[in-house]
Design a protein around this motif. Sequence first.
Motif, PDB file in Angstrom:
ATOM      1  N   SER A 156      -2.824  10.907  -3.975  1.00 28.15           N
ATOM      2  CA  SER A 156      -2.199  11.920  -5.476  1.00 28.15           C
ATOM      3  C   SER A 156      -1.551  13.235  -4.881  1.00 28.15           C
ATOM      4  CB  SER A 156      -3.650  11.975  -6.465  1.00 28.15           C
ATOM      5  OG  SER A 156      -4.339  13.035  -6.345  1.00 28.15           O
ATOM      6  N   GLN A 157      -1.713  13.695  -3.941  1.00 29.60           N
ATOM      7  CA  GLN A 157      -1.290  15.126  -3.336  1.00 29.60           C
ATOM      8  C   GLN A 157      -0.365  14.197  -2.168  1.00 29.60           C
ATOM      9  OE1 GLN A 157      -4.164  17.601  -1.902  1.00 29.60           O
ATOM     10  NE2 GLN A 157      -5.823  17.810  -4.222  1.00 29.60           N
ATOM     11  N   GLY A 158      -0.165  13.385  -2.147  1.00 29.14           N
ATOM     12  CA  GLY A 158       0.838  12.773  -1.176  1.00 29.14           C
ATOM     13  C   GLY A 158       0.520  12.358  -0.260  1.00 29.14           C
ATOM     14  N   MET A 159      -0.950  13.212   0.862  1.00 23.65           N
ATOM     15  CA  MET A 159      -1.560  12.926   1.999  1.00 23.65           C
ATOM     16  C   MET A 159      -1.534  11.623   2.294  1.00 23.65           C
ATOM     17  SD  MET A 159      -3.441  16.054   1.582  1.00 23.65           S
ATOM     18  CE  MET A 159      -3.063  17.610   1.078  1.00 23.65           C
ATOM     19  N   THR A 160      -1.307  10.466   2.630  1.00 26.16           N
ATOM     20  CA  THR A 160      -1.044   9.382   2.509  1.00 26.16           C
ATOM     21  C   THR A 160      -1.142   8.507   4.553  1.00 26.16           C
ATOM     22  OG1 THR A 160       1.032   9.019   2.748  1.00 26.16           O
ATOM     23  CG2 THR A 160      -0.782   8.470   0.745  1.00 26.16           C
ATOM     24  N   ALA A 161      -1.455   9.706   5.183  1.00 18.41           N
ATOM     25  CA  ALA A 161      -1.329   9.430   6.519  1.00 18.41           C
ATOM     26  C   ALA A 161      -2.894   9.054   7.116  1.00 18.41           C
ATOM     27  CB  ALA A 161      -1.105  10.613   7.556  1.00 18.41           C
ATOM     28  N   GLN A 204       3.682   1.730  -8.463  1.00 13.32           N
ATOM     29  CA  GLN A 204       2.451   3.237  -8.639  1.00 13.32           C
ATOM     30  C   GLN A 204       1.196   1.697  -9.094  1.00 13.32           C
ATOM     31  OE1 GLN A 204       2.139   6.484  -9.531  1.00 13.32           O
ATOM     32  NE2 GLN A 204       0.148   5.668  -8.866  1.00 13.32           N
ATOM     33  N   LYS A 205       1.674   0.219  -9.468  1.00 13.75           N
ATOM     34  CA  LYS A 205       0.657  -0.513 -10.291  1.00 13.75           C
ATOM     35  C   LYS A 205      -0.167  -0.937  -9.018  1.00 13.75           C
ATOM     36  CE  LYS A 205       3.716  -2.514 -13.937  1.00 13.75           C
ATOM     37  NZ  LYS A 205       4.092  -3.612 -13.750  1.00 13.75           N
ATOM     38  N   LEU A 206       0.652  -0.683  -8.327  1.00 13.51           N
ATOM     39  CA  LEU A 206      -0.077  -1.429  -6.127  1.00 13.51           C
ATOM     40  C   LEU A 206      -1.294   0.371  -5.920  1.00 13.51           C
ATOM     41  CD1 LEU A 206       3.014  -3.176  -4.589  1.00 13.51           C
ATOM     42  CD2 LEU A 206       0.760  -3.997  -5.327  1.00 13.51           C
ATOM     43  N   VAL A 207      -0.332   1.400  -6.016  1.00 14.62           N
ATOM     44  CA  VAL A 207      -1.177   2.565  -5.435  1.00 14.62           C
ATOM     45  C   VAL A 207      -2.841   2.465  -6.110  1.00 14.62           C
ATOM     46  CG1 VAL A 207      -1.449   3.968  -5.100  1.00 14.62           C
ATOM     47  CG2 VAL A 207       0.918   3.330  -4.937  1.00 14.62           C
ATOM     48  N   SER A 208      -2.439   2.645  -7.919  1.00 11.46           N
ATOM     49  CA  SER A 208      -3.939   2.541  -8.542  1.00 11.46           C
ATOM     50  C   SER A 208      -4.418   1.239  -7.758  1.00 11.46           C
ATOM     51  CB  SER A 208      -3.379   2.523  -9.918  1.00 11.46           C
ATOM     52  OG  SER A 208      -1.848   3.539 -10.469  1.00 11.46           O
ATOM     53  N   ALA A 209      -4.077   0.056  -7.849  1.00  7.18           N
ATOM     54  CA  ALA A 209      -5.159  -0.745  -7.871  1.00  7.18           C
ATOM     55  C   ALA A 209      -5.757  -0.881  -6.265  1.00  7.18           C
ATOM     56  CB  ALA A 209      -4.453  -2.652  -7.500  1.00  7.18           C
ATOM     57  N   ASN A 210      -4.694  -0.182  -5.654  1.00  6.64           N
ATOM     58  CA  ASN A 210      -5.456   0.599  -4.292  1.00  6.64           C
ATOM     59  C   ASN A 210      -4.867   1.064  -3.444  1.00  6.64           C
ATOM     60  OD1 ASN A 210      -6.663  -0.711  -1.494  1.00  6.64           O
ATOM     61  ND2 ASN A 210      -5.298  -2.062  -0.804  1.00  6.64           N
ATOM     62  N   PRO A 211      -5.149   2.549  -3.476  1.00  6.38           N
ATOM     63  CA  PRO A 211      -4.830   3.626  -3.142  1.00  6.38           C
ATOM     64  C   PRO A 211      -5.377   3.989  -1.366  1.00  6.38           C
ATOM     65  CG  PRO A 211      -6.447   4.363  -4.717  1.00  6.38           C
ATOM     66  CD  PRO A 211      -6.639   2.347  -4.898  1.00  6.38           C
ATOM     67  N   ALA A 212      -5.832   2.534  -0.692  1.00  7.17           N
ATOM     68  CA  ALA A 212      -5.562   2.928   0.787  1.00  7.17           C
ATOM     69  C   ALA A 212      -4.246   1.655   1.254  1.00  7.17           C
ATOM     70  CB  ALA A 212      -6.755   2.639   0.948  1.00  7.17           C
ATOM     71  N   VAL A 217       1.968   2.799  -1.010  1.00 11.21           N
ATOM     72  CA  VAL A 217       1.940   4.543  -0.874  1.00 11.21           C
ATOM     73  C   VAL A 217       3.223   4.663  -1.049  1.00 11.21           C
ATOM     74  CG1 VAL A 217       1.324   6.599  -0.058  1.00 11.21           C
ATOM     75  CG2 VAL A 217      -0.306   4.613  -0.640  1.00 11.21           C
ATOM     76  N   ALA A 218       3.226   4.703   0.602  1.00 18.43           N
ATOM     77  CA  ALA A 218       4.873   4.672   1.689  1.00 18.43           C
ATOM     78  C   ALA A 218       6.361   4.866   0.567  1.00 18.43           C
ATOM     79  CB  ALA A 218       5.302   4.340   2.923  1.00 18.43           C
ATOM     80  N   GLY A 219       6.174   3.650  -0.026  1.00 18.58           N
ATOM     81  CA  GLY A 219       7.216   3.067  -0.543  1.00 18.58           C
ATOM     82  C   GLY A 219       7.105   3.638  -2.192  1.00 18.58           C
ATOM     83  N   LEU A 220       6.180   3.658  -2.514  1.00 17.49           N
ATOM     84  CA  LEU A 220       6.079   4.326  -3.690  1.00 17.49           C
ATOM     85  C   LEU A 220       6.895   6.280  -3.546  1.00 17.49           C
ATOM     86  CD1 LEU A 220       5.398   6.260  -6.713  1.00 17.49           C
ATOM     87  CD2 LEU A 220       3.033   6.397  -6.076  1.00 17.49           C
ATOM     88  N   ALA A 221       5.896   6.764  -2.505  1.00 18.21           N
ATOM     89  CA  ALA A 221       7.066   7.815  -2.439  1.00 18.21           C
ATOM     90  C   ALA A 221       7.967   7.640  -1.809  1.00 18.21           C
ATOM     91  CB  ALA A 221       6.044   8.814  -0.866  1.00 18.21           C
ATOM     92  N   MET A 222       9.016   7.085  -1.353  1.00 15.60           N
ATOM     93  CA  MET A 222      10.455   6.829  -1.339  1.00 15.60           C
ATOM     94  C   MET A 222      11.449   6.999  -2.189  1.00 15.60           C
ATOM     95  SD  MET A 222      12.139   7.166   1.153  1.00 15.60           S
ATOM     96  CE  MET A 222      14.538   7.547   0.852  1.00 15.60           C
ATOM     97  N   ALA A 223      10.772   6.007  -3.097  1.00 19.05           N
ATOM     98  CA  ALA A 223      11.194   5.682  -4.486  1.00 19.05           C
ATOM     99  C   ALA A 223      11.165   7.131  -5.443  1.00 19.05           C
ATOM    100  CB  ALA A 223      10.369   4.003  -5.175  1.00 19.05           C
ATOM    101  N   LYS A 224      10.393   7.976  -5.541  1.00 14.97           N
ATOM    102  CA  LYS A 224       9.677   8.915  -6.346  1.00 14.97           C
ATOM    103  C   LYS A 224      11.329   9.665  -5.617  1.00 14.97           C
ATOM    104  CE  LYS A 224       5.306   9.291  -8.184  1.00 14.97           C
ATOM    105  NZ  LYS A 224       4.047   9.862  -8.104  1.00 14.97           N
TER     106      LYS A 224
END
Length: 316
Positions: A156-161, A204-212, A217-224
């Motif tokens: 949620s803080q953008g730390m997805t590495a 966001q749906k995908l990340v909410s279903a599976n945060p890992a 997560v990368a797609g959401l970050a770029m889309a935002k």
Amino acid sequence: MTQQPFTRRGAIDLSALKRPATPPPGAGAPAGAPAGGAPAGPSSYAVSVTAENFQQVLETSMTAPVLLVLFSRGRMPESGQLADDLVTLSAEFEGRFLAGLVDVDVSPQIAQAMQVQSIPLVVAVLDGRPAPLFQDVVPIDELRTALTQVMQQLTSQGMTARHQPLSGAAPAEDGEEPAADPRYAAAEEALARDDVDTAVAEYQKLVSANPADAEAVAGLAMAKVLQRTHDVDPVAVRAAADAAPADVDAQTLAADVDLAEGRPVEAFGRLVELVRVTAGKERDRAREHLIGLFAAVGNDDATVLQARQRLASALF
């Protein structure tokens, strides 16, 4: 879960590691190799930590979290089971964290440097900064739940590495094209028709279903990023940023514009400098935004790795 605070929060005194009196058993083993009382069981995301590789392991936290578990099989066998469970979970989380295994009987210098008063102790290290996570022996299901919550918070803080596997990674066949994953089709189709809001919602749906899910997560970050820059005037945004070097809102939007135009070096450099000239909550905002941009580009990208080094210098 109770916490064991360090006397010097956010720092580890490495002076005790400079001249170990005698080399501990297993010293010099390569990263990922078992040593001394290391837990059994395979994982590409676990490493036995000794005085010799301790600093190296800490440095990997600049890429993704490291969870150090300090244990003693001889004095407290159940702490050894906690270490085993952390190894198991490190494989399940597929690189979201690296499990660093510190047998305090093998490497007492590390326990001394970290001012550890009791075991077991699990310490989270992120960007080189340690923070006690918990010091209880808990069943693996509870441990899994707790770590899932930690990783969700980081996401949620953008730390997805993610860490790269230390061993056992299967190389792709030459010329082999990866199959398209239908899970991302709706988001990708939305981006193709310039429907950024829908793309954000689908990712966001995908990340909410599976945060890992690192790709989601990368797609959401770029889309935002694309969403934030969709209707802005790049020239005006950069002019506003040039006029206010320490303005977090102006600089983060300008960094978004840089990234959306395919200039990650400029985007990262802008925010690293912002981290350097700000403090407190403003600095935290700048750092978190930068980490979000790292996720959008991909944490294995060379520009991200270089920017992480510059970020570390700006922070410390």
